[in-house]
Design an enzyme around this catalytic site. Sequence first.
Site, PDB file in Angstrom:
ATOM      1  N   LYS A  81       3.417   5.036  -7.286  1.00 58.64           N
ATOM      2  CA  LYS A  81       3.448   4.917  -5.815  1.00 58.64           C
ATOM      3  C   LYS A  81       2.073   4.394  -5.406  1.00 58.64           C
ATOM      4  CE  LYS A  81       4.562   5.769  -1.436  1.00 58.64           C
ATOM      5  NZ  LYS A  81       5.345   4.718  -0.751  1.00 58.64           N
ATOM      6  N   SER A  82       1.979   3.644  -4.342  1.00 61.79           N
ATOM      7  CA  SER A  82       0.687   3.063  -3.959  1.00 61.79           C
ATOM      8  C   SER A  82      -0.364   4.147  -3.697  1.00 61.79           C
ATOM      9  CB  SER A  82       0.844   2.189  -2.713  1.00 61.79           C
ATOM     10  OG  SER A  82       1.669   1.076  -3.011  1.00 61.79           O
ATOM     11  N   ASN A  94      -0.985  -3.705  -3.381  1.00 63.07           N
ATOM     12  CA  ASN A  94       0.020  -3.679  -2.321  1.00 63.07           C
ATOM     13  C   ASN A  94      -0.646  -4.199  -1.047  1.00 63.07           C
ATOM     14  OD1 ASN A  94       1.895  -3.124  -0.351  1.00 63.07           O
ATOM     15  ND2 ASN A  94       2.182  -0.965  -0.862  1.00 63.07           N
ATOM     16  N   CYS A 143       2.986  -3.809   2.634  1.00 67.34           N
ATOM     17  CA  CYS A 143       3.836  -2.806   3.296  1.00 67.34           C
ATOM     18  C   CYS A 143       4.094  -3.277   4.729  1.00 67.34           C
ATOM     19  CB  CYS A 143       3.157  -1.439   3.305  1.00 67.34           C
ATOM     20  SG  CYS A 143       4.070  -0.242   4.287  1.00 67.34           S
ATOM     21  N   LYS A 173       1.003  -8.020  -4.833  1.00 68.23           N
ATOM     22  CA  LYS A 173       2.389  -7.847  -4.377  1.00 68.23           C
ATOM     23  C   LYS A 173       2.525  -8.410  -2.975  1.00 68.23           C
ATOM     24  CE  LYS A 173       6.281  -4.692  -4.238  1.00 68.23           C
ATOM     25  NZ  LYS A 173       6.804  -3.394  -4.651  1.00 68.23           N
ATOM     26  N   ASN A 181       7.823  -7.331  -1.675  1.00 67.50           N
ATOM     27  CA  ASN A 181       7.862  -6.004  -1.080  1.00 67.50           C
ATOM     28  C   ASN A 181       9.057  -5.957  -0.114  1.00 67.50           C
ATOM     29  OD1 ASN A 181       7.121  -3.423   0.000  1.00 67.50           O
ATOM     30  ND2 ASN A 181       4.995  -3.853  -0.477  1.00 67.50           N
ATOM     31  N   THR A 182       9.204  -4.835   0.581  1.00 74.19           N
ATOM     32  CA  THR A 182      10.368  -4.678   1.455  1.00 74.19           C
ATOM     33  C   THR A 182      10.354  -5.680   2.613  1.00 74.19           C
ATOM     34  OG1 THR A 182       9.140  -2.930   2.572  1.00 74.19           O
ATOM     35  CG2 THR A 182      10.801  -2.243   0.964  1.00 74.19           C
ATOM     36  N   GLY A 186      13.905  -0.817  -8.017  1.00 71.64           N
ATOM     37  CA  GLY A 186      13.527   0.272  -7.128  1.00 71.64           C
ATOM     38  C   GLY A 186      14.732   0.988  -6.570  1.00 71.64           C
TER      39      GLY A 186
HETATM   40  C1  DHB Z   1       5.996   2.259   2.222  1.00 74.39           C
HETATM   41  C2  DHB Z   1       5.171   1.345   1.571  1.00 74.39           C
HETATM   42  C3  DHB Z   1       5.667   0.108   1.187  1.00 74.39           C
HETATM   43  O1  DHB Z   1       4.905  -0.807   0.550  1.00 74.39           O
HETATM   44  C4  DHB Z   1       6.987  -0.227   1.466  1.00 74.39           C
HETATM   45  O2  DHB Z   1       7.438  -1.420   1.104  1.00 74.39           O
HETATM   46  C5  DHB Z   1       7.798   0.673   2.118  1.00 74.39           C
HETATM   47  C6  DHB Z   1       7.311   1.914   2.493  1.00 74.39           C
HETATM   48  C7  DHB Z   1       5.490   3.549   2.703  1.00 74.39           C
HETATM   49  O3  DHB Z   1       4.839   4.309   1.973  1.00 74.39           O
HETATM   50  O4  DHB Z   1       5.739   3.866   3.887  1.00 74.39           O
END
Ligand code: DHB
Length: 308
Positions: A45-46, A125, A128, A164, A191-192, A265
Site C-alpha cells: 500500500k502506498s 504513486n 491518486c 505510476k 492508477n484508478t 488489484g
Molecule cells: C487511494 C489511493 C490511490 O492511489 C488510489 O488509486 C485510490 C485510493 C487511497 O488511499 O485513498
Amino acid sequence: MKLDTELAGIKLKNPTILASGILGNTGEILKRVATEGGAGAVTTKSIGEDARTGHGNATIVDMGKIMLNAMGLPNPGATAFVDEIKIAKEAKVPVIASIFGSSVEGYAAVAKKVLAAKPDMIEINMSCPHAKGHGASFGSDEETAGQVVKAVKKVSGKTPVFAKLTPNVVSISAIAKAVENAGADGITAINTLGPGVVIDVETASPVLSNVAGGLSGEAIKPIAVRCVYEIYKTVKIPIIGTGGVYTGLDAAEMLMAGASAVGIGTAVKDREIDVFSKICKELSDFMERKNYKSVKDLVGLAHRRIQK
Ligand code: DHB
C-alpha cells in the site's frame, strides 16, 4: 508452461504483480499473497512520511467487478513500514515499495527511508485521483512528474524506480516521456480512473465519506490497455500494465498492448487470494493453445499487426 520473465533487470517467476492498495498493508499479508496466492511480485500500500489513519467509513463502494474507493492513503509511515517490507521479503518474490509525498522533497524523503528495507523496486504513486496535495497533482504535468522522479532517483542508487501514472490527463504519453527523460526505470499504468461519485438515493447522500474516489475494475480495462498501448509506442522503459485484469486472457491483452508485467488489484476481491495462480494457469493454457513460447513473445505483439 514456464511464465518466468524479467522487468527492469528483476527476475519474475511469472508476470502477475499484486497492485498497490490491495492487501498490501502488512508484511505478513504481502507474504501470503506471494506464497499462497502465487504472485510473481507484490506491491505495498502506498507509504508516506508520517502515519495517517485515512478516511472514516465508507471507504469502498463495491459494485461487483467495478469498485470506487477513497481510503485516504492510510499507512503507518515510512519508518514503521521498513519492518513490514523486511517481512514481505521473506517470501522470496520481489517486493515493490509504493510511495507518496506531499512535496517533491517529501517523495525523496520517503524513498530514502523505505530503502533501508532493501525493496526490489520503488513505485512512485503520483496518481491518486482524490487525495488533495498527495497524488495526481504530481503526475498531471510533465515538469512536476519529472521533478519527482529526479528527486527519487537521486537517493535510490541501484534500486529501479517506476512512476505510476494517472489516466486522468490529456496525454499520458507526454507524462510517460517526461518521466523517462527524468530517469525513471519503468512505468506503472494506470492508477484508478476518476474520481467518481456514487450517491445513495435512499438517503440522498454520497456513499463515500470522502464523497469522491478512484474507479477500478473491469470497466477501466480498455482505458488501461489504451494507455499502455500509447506509452509503449512512446518510451523504451518497461511497463507494468494495471487496470481491470481479471483473467489470463486479460493479462495476455495487457502484455500484447506493451506491458512487461501485469498488475492485479480489484480482481483479488472477486477471485480470492490465489487469483494470481488462476490467472497464470489461464495465461499458460492460452499460450500453449496459440503456440507462444514465452511471456516476452507477447510483449507489444499488438503493435506489430498495425500498419503505420
Ligand atoms: C487511494 C489511493 C490511490 O492511489 C488510489 O488509486 C485510490 C485510493 C487511497 O488511499 O485513498
